[in-house]
Design an enzyme around this catalytic site. Structure first.
Site, mmCIF file in Angstrom:
data_model
loop_
_atom_site.group_PDB
_atom_site.id
_atom_site.type_symbol
_atom_site.label_atom_id
_atom_site.label_comp_id
_atom_site.label_asym_id
_atom_site.label_seq_id
_atom_site.Cartn_x
_atom_site.Cartn_y
_atom_site.Cartn_z
ATOM 1 N N TRP A 225 57.219 34.794 14.506
ATOM 2 C CA TRP A 225 58.915 34.844 14.102
ATOM 3 C C TRP A 225 59.277 36.168 13.293
ATOM 4 O O TRP A 225 60.270 36.427 13.637
ATOM 5 C CB TRP A 225 58.879 33.597 13.393
ATOM 6 N N HIS A 226 58.286 36.607 12.742
ATOM 7 C CA HIS A 226 58.590 37.729 11.763
ATOM 8 C C HIS A 226 58.881 38.940 12.714
ATOM 9 O O HIS A 226 59.799 40.004 12.363
ATOM 10 C CB HIS A 226 57.704 38.235 10.809
ATOM 11 N N GLY A 227 58.272 39.317 13.901
ATOM 12 C CA GLY A 227 58.431 40.267 14.433
ATOM 13 C C GLY A 227 57.487 40.303 15.920
ATOM 14 O O GLY A 227 56.443 39.490 16.085
ATOM 15 N N GLY B 16 54.527 31.330 13.314
ATOM 16 C CA GLY B 16 55.209 31.886 11.955
ATOM 17 C C GLY B 16 55.262 33.308 11.997
ATOM 18 O O GLY B 16 56.037 34.171 11.431
ATOM 19 N N PHE C 10 64.204 41.121 10.546
ATOM 20 C CA PHE C 10 63.574 39.960 11.180
ATOM 21 C C PHE C 10 64.762 39.006 11.752
ATOM 22 O O PHE C 10 64.652 38.043 12.344
ATOM 23 C CB PHE C 10 62.974 39.196 10.389
#
Lengths: 328, 473
Positions: free
Chosen positions: B320-322, B317, B473
């Protein structure tokens, strides 16, 4: 019919909401109404005793003097006349802490501040003869600038007498719209919002090379100002307060081109104008106290207008200079 | 094209006007649904193409993959594996290639190689939409949609394209087939939600942005108090920014007749990490739970495996943001907190209900969770993990530097308190209402409040260069 009924309600609601918002704007952000200055000492003046509220950059609720300038009152005689832009008219914090008032206190002289928003060095130099004639200062005229890199075209306009003054809206729909306190700041905000994306696209890169004719025009402009001051029997002081930027390593950078600074300083000297560069004083302020001369608790750090720290430093430097100089 | 920009305003007026014209002209002919879909699909791809036409092609290709996979995956699982693999690979190439290449070369002590790749707008969001659609169809939750237009629109629907919320396909398809897309009622509620979102984004989050930016760019220049205040400011900024964006997306969709569930449920009222993740970015945390945590085994395979699954889910998770170690660290911090809380909560099961704020202990827990969220956001906000430690060090040691008590932090904090207080006052049976507080705009006093809110938005909006945080994102 149902729609008309709703429209009537909406109209009433709009009027009531405008009244509420005007009340809010009167406290939050109200920069008053200005009209053309008949003396020409400045392009415009606020209405007499105008209320000005600023909570968007600093915190201030001010009352202009009877002539429409940011002073406690109008003195009988003026020893020192302050001219400049919104940095000088200082609508961002308590009026008794601005450089003009503090200079008056520190030198024991009668000071009058005719600083006005939008009155950059071009406008001040253009208005200088009228200001000298109107206020007849006895000792000094202090002129503020946040740049030493001037524009040749704009300098030429001042020299040729073709420079346009800052406009005032004294009639028509714009004037009446200004009377509703909520409308002016809302209009300004919407205007910025609509042009925001254009600005991002139109990032121009100004050439750092000094134009050939630059020095000649600058010297002519400043020589003329120096001459006007001498004829009026006063010393002209120009002080420069550089924009500052906090760097990632914790130091402060001052955005000044050395080449232009030298040119400006030399042109002032030749013209008999006292030039004061505030860079070192601002630098000392930061290095010793971690205080910046620009910016407020509700704005970006070190950006925007001069704050109370900046005004205090300027007043101290100018006072020392004024006290040291012989009265002419 | 930012959802709060003038260009988008004009774009949306054109799209919305077209929907009203279509409603007036096509309702009787029975072609309204297909005309509406066409308008929305064209608008969505124009929106995407406005950023870069190649992004629109990427989106169309992934929509085709999702469409084709869904039609075939129930008959043969290999189609699902292929569809999901393609989705993940394209996301990895666009977003993580440089990160993994950098990590690999770093391990081998080689010089860093950077490959110039443009990351398509909203790629993380529409990739997750594609995966959830394919997996749901495979699991038999609903049938595959036989209309490519519907699937492409599900993937590209412009209000949620750049930053979500991540929608469930079946709910979206059902609404697309409804005839009543635009109506005065939808306009009335939608426009209020949009204004609410814009107030959060343009007034609160955007005013906080420059302060956070300056302090995080040069923590060494600031006193520890200022750095702490900037950390609190970022905690508030990211909430008002992202929940503001979500509100705008939800409101715009509502105006066009599409209902999207709320993405935030007063996350800073959470009393523990588990509750926080049920309130923060709900559509993502639900997605991670359903399509990652459960497939990994969830809590069905013993205590140790549950902990590993939780940690793995949160690490992914974070990633996923970066593509940066700081995001992974942020995910890891929250993963560990969830593990600790789950172990603690089992021993104290039944003692505290999520809506219970009647005790001092509950408020202490809320404050502790708020401070913990602050700590996590330091890693999320810092450009590099070393910068995060520099910020923490500065906060703890104080040091000499600029003291800047930025007033908008206190304004935003007050707004958060007011929002929470209003929500708590509307509790029903101990549960905080998740519905928007909407006005009846047929009444004069409601109209006064609405116009005043719009006026305040215009008067107090920060108009600088501040993009949506989740837009990258």
């Amino acid at each position: 019919m149902a729609f008309l009924k709703w429209f009537g309600k909406a109209l009433i609601a709009f009027v009531l909401a405008t009244a509420i918002l005007s009340g809010f704007a009167y406290v939050y952000s109200y920069d008053g109404i200005h009209h053309t200055n008949p003396t020409g000492a400045t392009d415009y003046v606020w209405r007499p005793n105008e209320h000005i509220a600023t909570m968007t950059e600093g915190f201030a609720w001010l009352k202009m003097d009877e002539a429409g300038f940011n002073n406690a009152g109008i003195p009988d005689t003026v020893d020192v006349l302050f001219m400049g832009s919104s940095h000088t008219d200082d609508l961002h914090f308590s009026a008794d802490k601005n450089a003009a008032v503090l200079t008056g206190e520190l030198t024991g002289r009668s000071v009058y501040n005719v600083g006005m928003s939008g009155h950059t060095i071009y406008r001040c130099l253009d208005n200088l003869p009228a200001a000298l004639a109107t206020y007849q200062p006895e000792e000094f005229v202090v002129l503020e600038t946040d740049t030493v890199r001037l524009n040749v075209d704009r300098m030429n306009e001042v020299l040729n007498g073709t420079a346009l003054p800052n406009p005032s809206y004294e009639s028509g729909i714009v004037y009446y719209m200004q009377l509703i306190p909520a409308f002016k700041p809302m209009y300004k905000q919407l205007d910025v919002w609509m042009s925001l994306e254009e600005e991002e696209e139109e990032q121009s890169s100004e050439s750092s090379e000094m134009p050939e004719e630059y020095l000649g025009v600058l010297k002519e402009l400043l020589a003329r100002a120096g001459q006007q001051a001498r004829e009026a029997g006063v010393t002209l002081i120009v002080y420069y307060h550089p924009p500052e930027k906090l760097m990632p390593d914790g130091t402060v950078r001052y955005k000044t081109s050395k080449q232009y600074l030298t040119a400006f300083s030399e042109a002032c000297e030749e013209a008999g104008i006292v030039f004061v560069n505030m860079t070192e004083s601002f630098c000392r302020l930061y290095n010793t106290q971690h205080l910046l001369a620009h910016g407020f608790d509700n704005t970006q750090i070190g950006e925007g207008h001069l704050n109370a720290n900046g005004h205090k430093v300027i007043a101290e430097v100018l006072s020392e200079l004024i006290n040291q100089r012989e009265v002419r | 094209m930012s959802l709060t920009g003038f260009t988008f305003f004009v774009f949306f007026l054109a799209v919305y006007g077209s929907l009203w014209i279509a409603a007036a002209l096509c309702r009787k002919s029975g072609r309204l649904v297909s005309v509406n879909k066409a308008i929305l699909l064209i608008a969505s791809f124009v929106f995407m193409g406005w950023a870069d036409w190649r992004f629109a092609i990427c989106l169309a290709l992934l929509s085709a993959v999702a469409y084709g996979t869904a039609l075939r995956c129930r008959a043969n699982k290999k189609w699902l594996a292929a569809g999901v693999t393609v989705s993940i690979v394209q996301l990895a190439v666009f977003k993580y290639l440089n990160f993994f290449v950098g990590a690999f070369t770093g391990l081998l002590g080689l010089s860093e190689q950077v490959i110039q790749i443009m990351v398509p707008l909203g790629v993380s969001f529409y990739t997750f939409s594609a995966i959830s659609y394919m997996v749901d169809v495979y699991r038999g939750k609903y049938e595959a949609n036989r209309s490519f237009v519907d699937v492409a629109l599900f993937m590209s629907f412009f209000p949620k394209l750049t930053s979500g919320p991540i929608l469930r396909a079946d709910a979206f398809f059902d609404q697309l087939d409804a005839e009543h897309t635009v109506s005065v009622k939808n306009l009335e509620s939608g426009v209020q939600i949009v204004v609410c979102g814009m107030l959060k984004k343009m007034v609160l989050a955007d005013h906080l942005a420059p302060f956070v930016e300056e302090v995080y760019a040069a923590p060494a220049a600031f006193h520890g108090i200022t750095v702490f205040l900037a950390t609190v400011a970022y905690t508030l900024q990211i909430y008002f920014d992202f929940s503001g964006y979500s509100d705008i997306a939800i409101g715009l969709a509502r105006m066009m007749g599409i209902t999207i569930n709320k993405n935030f449920d007063l996350p800073y009222l959470a009393k523990n990490p588990t509750e926080f993740w049920k309130r923060w970015h709900i559509s993502l945390s639900s997605w991670l739970q359903e399509y990652l945590y459960y497939p990994l085994g969830g809590n069905r395979k013993g205590k140790s495996r549950t902990k590993i699954n939780l940690l793995l889910t949160m690490l992914i998770g974070g990633l996923w943001h970066g593509a940066d170690w700081s995001f992974i660290a942020w995910g890891g911090i929250h993963g560990l907190a969830l593990i600790v809380h789950k172990a603690f909560a089992k021993r104290r099961a039944g003692r505290s209900a999520p809506g219970d704020y009647g005790t001092v202990k509950a408020w202490v827990s809320t404050l502790a969770m708020f401070l913990f969220a602050n700590f996590g956001w330091i890693f999320f906000r810092a450009d590099r993990i070393t910068d995060a430690f520099a910020v923490i060090r500065r906060m703890l040691t104080g040091g000499e530097g600029v003291v800047h008590l930025y007033s908008w932090v206190f304004v935003a904090l007050a707004a958060l308190v007011i929002e929470s207080a209003v929500a708590l006052s509307r509790r029903k049976g101990g549960k905080v209402s998740r519905e928007y507080l909407l006005l009846d705009l047929s009444k004069t006093y409601s109209l006064v409040l609405f116009f005043t809110a719009v006026g305040l938005l215009i008067l107090t909006a920060y108009l600088g260069d501040t993009s949506f945080i989740y837009g990258r994102f």
